[in-house]
Scaffold this motif. Structure first.
Motif, PDB file in Angstrom:
ATOM      1  N   GLU A 139      31.342  44.316  38.357  1.00 24.89           N
ATOM      2  CA  GLU A 139      32.231  45.622  38.796  1.00 24.89           C
ATOM      3  C   GLU A 139      32.708  45.954  37.130  1.00 24.89           C
ATOM      4  O   GLU A 139      32.342  47.281  36.904  1.00 24.89           O
ATOM      5  CB  GLU A 139      33.454  45.450  39.536  1.00 24.89           C
ATOM      6  CG  GLU A 139      34.006  46.837  39.695  1.00 24.89           C
ATOM      7  CD  GLU A 139      34.766  46.161  41.139  1.00 24.89           C
ATOM      8  OE1 GLU A 139      36.071  47.074  40.996  1.00 24.89           O
ATOM      9  OE2 GLU A 139      33.813  45.801  42.764  1.00 24.89           O
ATOM     10  N   GLY A 140      33.287  44.757  36.557  1.00 24.35           N
ATOM     11  CA  GLY A 140      33.922  44.845  35.303  1.00 24.35           C
ATOM     12  C   GLY A 140      33.249  45.964  34.549  1.00 24.35           C
ATOM     13  O   GLY A 140      33.832  46.776  33.186  1.00 24.35           O
ATOM     14  N   GLY A 141      31.854  45.516  34.400  1.00 24.82           N
ATOM     15  CA  GLY A 141      30.653  45.316  32.942  1.00 24.82           C
ATOM     16  C   GLY A 141      31.550  47.635  33.278  1.00 24.82           C
ATOM     17  O   GLY A 141      30.650  48.304  32.381  1.00 24.82           O
ATOM     18  N   LYS A 142      30.814  47.739  34.004  1.00 29.32           N
ATOM     19  CA  LYS A 142      30.447  49.617  34.610  1.00 29.32           C
ATOM     20  C   LYS A 142      31.811  50.178  33.538  1.00 29.32           C
ATOM     21  O   LYS A 142      31.301  51.066  33.024  1.00 29.32           O
ATOM     22  CB  LYS A 142      30.743  49.673  35.603  1.00 29.32           C
ATOM     23  CG  LYS A 142      30.584  51.645  35.952  1.00 29.32           C
ATOM     24  CD  LYS A 142      29.431  52.041  35.666  1.00 29.32           C
ATOM     25  CE  LYS A 142      29.708  53.776  35.747  1.00 29.32           C
ATOM     26  NZ  LYS A 142      29.370  54.982  34.899  1.00 29.32           N
ATOM     27  N   THR A 143      33.281  49.377  33.916  1.00 37.69           N
ATOM     28  CA  THR A 143      34.397  49.798  33.239  1.00 37.69           C
ATOM     29  C   THR A 143      34.175  50.075  31.841  1.00 37.69           C
ATOM     30  O   THR A 143      34.651  51.077  30.705  1.00 37.69           O
ATOM     31  CB  THR A 143      35.317  49.082  34.058  1.00 37.69           C
ATOM     32  OG1 THR A 143      35.579  49.147  34.836  1.00 37.69           O
ATOM     33  CG2 THR A 143      36.843  49.748  32.514  1.00 37.69           C
ATOM     34  N   TYR A 144      33.625  48.885  30.814  1.00 37.28           N
ATOM     35  CA  TYR A 144      33.506  48.722  29.619  1.00 37.28           C
ATOM     36  C   TYR A 144      32.513  49.050  29.316  1.00 37.28           C
ATOM     37  O   TYR A 144      32.020  50.072  27.300  1.00 37.28           O
ATOM     38  CB  TYR A 144      33.468  46.909  29.249  1.00 37.28           C
ATOM     39  CG  TYR A 144      34.168  46.428  29.444  1.00 37.28           C
ATOM     40  CD1 TYR A 144      35.412  46.285  28.283  1.00 37.28           C
ATOM     41  CD2 TYR A 144      35.059  46.076  30.837  1.00 37.28           C
ATOM     42  CE1 TYR A 144      37.301  45.436  28.166  1.00 37.28           C
ATOM     43  CE2 TYR A 144      36.408  44.950  30.534  1.00 37.28           C
ATOM     44  CZ  TYR A 144      36.847  44.543  29.681  1.00 37.28           C
ATOM     45  OH  TYR A 144      37.943  44.545  29.763  1.00 37.28           O
ATOM     46  N   SER A 145      31.078  49.272  30.143  1.00 39.68           N
ATOM     47  CA  SER A 145      29.976  50.431  28.955  1.00 39.68           C
ATOM     48  C   SER A 145      30.897  51.797  29.424  1.00 39.68           C
ATOM     49  O   SER A 145      30.256  52.176  28.916  1.00 39.68           O
ATOM     50  CB  SER A 145      28.927  50.185  30.420  1.00 39.68           C
ATOM     51  OG  SER A 145      27.969  51.212  29.987  1.00 39.68           O
ATOM     52  N   ASP A 146      31.099  52.244  29.993  1.00 42.39           N
ATOM     53  CA  ASP A 146      32.282  53.838  30.146  1.00 42.39           C
ATOM     54  C   ASP A 146      32.500  53.538  28.390  1.00 42.39           C
ATOM     55  O   ASP A 146      33.267  54.730  28.150  1.00 42.39           O
ATOM     56  CB  ASP A 146      32.782  54.048  31.301  1.00 42.39           C
ATOM     57  CG  ASP A 146      31.835  54.214  32.463  1.00 42.39           C
ATOM     58  OD1 ASP A 146      30.619  54.390  32.238  1.00 42.39           O
ATOM     59  OD2 ASP A 146      32.736  54.251  33.571  1.00 42.39           O
ATOM     60  N   ALA A 147      33.800  53.045  28.856  1.00 41.75           N
ATOM     61  CA  ALA A 147      34.488  52.618  27.525  1.00 41.75           C
ATOM     62  C   ALA A 147      33.773  52.893  26.179  1.00 41.75           C
ATOM     63  O   ALA A 147      34.572  53.466  25.123  1.00 41.75           O
ATOM     64  CB  ALA A 147      35.388  51.749  27.211  1.00 41.75           C
ATOM     65  N   LEU A 148      32.641  51.928  26.001  1.00 40.67           N
ATOM     66  CA  LEU A 148      31.989  52.075  25.213  1.00 40.67           C
ATOM     67  C   LEU A 148      31.401  53.431  24.707  1.00 40.67           C
ATOM     68  O   LEU A 148      30.819  54.265  23.600  1.00 40.67           O
ATOM     69  CB  LEU A 148      30.881  50.817  25.024  1.00 40.67           C
ATOM     70  CG  LEU A 148      31.546  49.584  24.156  1.00 40.67           C
ATOM     71  CD1 LEU A 148      30.495  48.699  25.023  1.00 40.67           C
ATOM     72  CD2 LEU A 148      31.930  49.524  22.898  1.00 40.67           C
ATOM     73  N   GLU A 149      30.625  53.896  25.917  1.00 42.27           N
ATOM     74  CA  GLU A 149      29.895  55.419  25.558  1.00 42.27           C
ATOM     75  C   GLU A 149      31.580  56.183  25.476  1.00 42.27           C
ATOM     76  O   GLU A 149      30.838  57.117  24.707  1.00 42.27           O
ATOM     77  CB  GLU A 149      29.956  55.789  26.786  1.00 42.27           C
ATOM     78  CG  GLU A 149      29.013  57.691  26.843  1.00 42.27           C
ATOM     79  CD  GLU A 149      28.156  57.633  28.615  1.00 42.27           C
ATOM     80  OE1 GLU A 149      27.594  58.349  28.420  1.00 42.27           O
ATOM     81  OE2 GLU A 149      28.447  56.787  29.155  1.00 42.27           O
ATOM     82  N   ILE A 150      32.433  56.855  25.560  1.00 39.99           N
ATOM     83  CA  ILE A 150      33.306  57.306  25.260  1.00 39.99           C
ATOM     84  C   ILE A 150      34.000  57.133  23.539  1.00 39.99           C
ATOM     85  O   ILE A 150      33.878  58.258  22.380  1.00 39.99           O
ATOM     86  CB  ILE A 150      34.476  56.884  25.682  1.00 39.99           C
ATOM     87  CG1 ILE A 150      34.573  57.457  27.483  1.00 39.99           C
ATOM     88  CG2 ILE A 150      35.582  57.629  25.092  1.00 39.99           C
ATOM     89  CD1 ILE A 150      35.767  57.401  28.325  1.00 39.99           C
ATOM     90  N   TYR A 151      33.415  55.908  23.309  1.00 37.03           N
ATOM     91  CA  TYR A 151      33.970  55.363  21.965  1.00 37.03           C
ATOM     92  C   TYR A 151      32.839  56.198  20.621  1.00 37.03           C
ATOM     93  O   TYR A 151      33.197  56.498  19.639  1.00 37.03           O
ATOM     94  CB  TYR A 151      34.214  54.133  21.542  1.00 37.03           C
ATOM     95  CG  TYR A 151      34.111  53.500  20.310  1.00 37.03           C
ATOM     96  CD1 TYR A 151      35.245  53.699  19.632  1.00 37.03           C
ATOM     97  CD2 TYR A 151      32.928  53.100  19.424  1.00 37.03           C
ATOM     98  CE1 TYR A 151      35.328  53.094  18.240  1.00 37.03           C
ATOM     99  CE2 TYR A 151      33.036  52.885  18.042  1.00 37.03           C
ATOM    100  CZ  TYR A 151      34.105  52.919  17.181  1.00 37.03           C
ATOM    101  OH  TYR A 151      34.716  52.284  16.123  1.00 37.03           O
TER     102      TYR A 151
END
Length: 65
Positions: free
Chosen positions: A34-46
């Motif tokens: 579940e947290g991996g998706k959050t980090y993936s989204d944050a990296l995509e934004i960056y």
């Protein structure tokens, strides 16, 4: 603008200002499904921000590569 905890940790990692505890938190978050998706989204934004800053006229470009 309010940043998520994932964005804050990623920004600290990229700027080489992350503590040992924060790095452990980031790695645990990435490992969690579940947290991996959050980090993936944050990296995509960056990375999208980086792409936009480095393109003429600030164009975002294609979403998919």
């Amino acid at each position: 603008m309010s940043f998520s905890r994932a964005e804050i940790l990623i920004n600290k990692l990229i700027s080489n200002k992350i503590s040992e505890e924060e790095l452990a938190e980031l790695l645990a978050g990435i490992s969690d499904d579940e947290g991996g998706k959050t980090y993936s989204d944050a990296l995509e934004i960056y990375f999208n921000r980086l792409l936009k800053e480095n393109r003429p006229n600030g164009e975002a470009g294609p979403k998919e590569l």
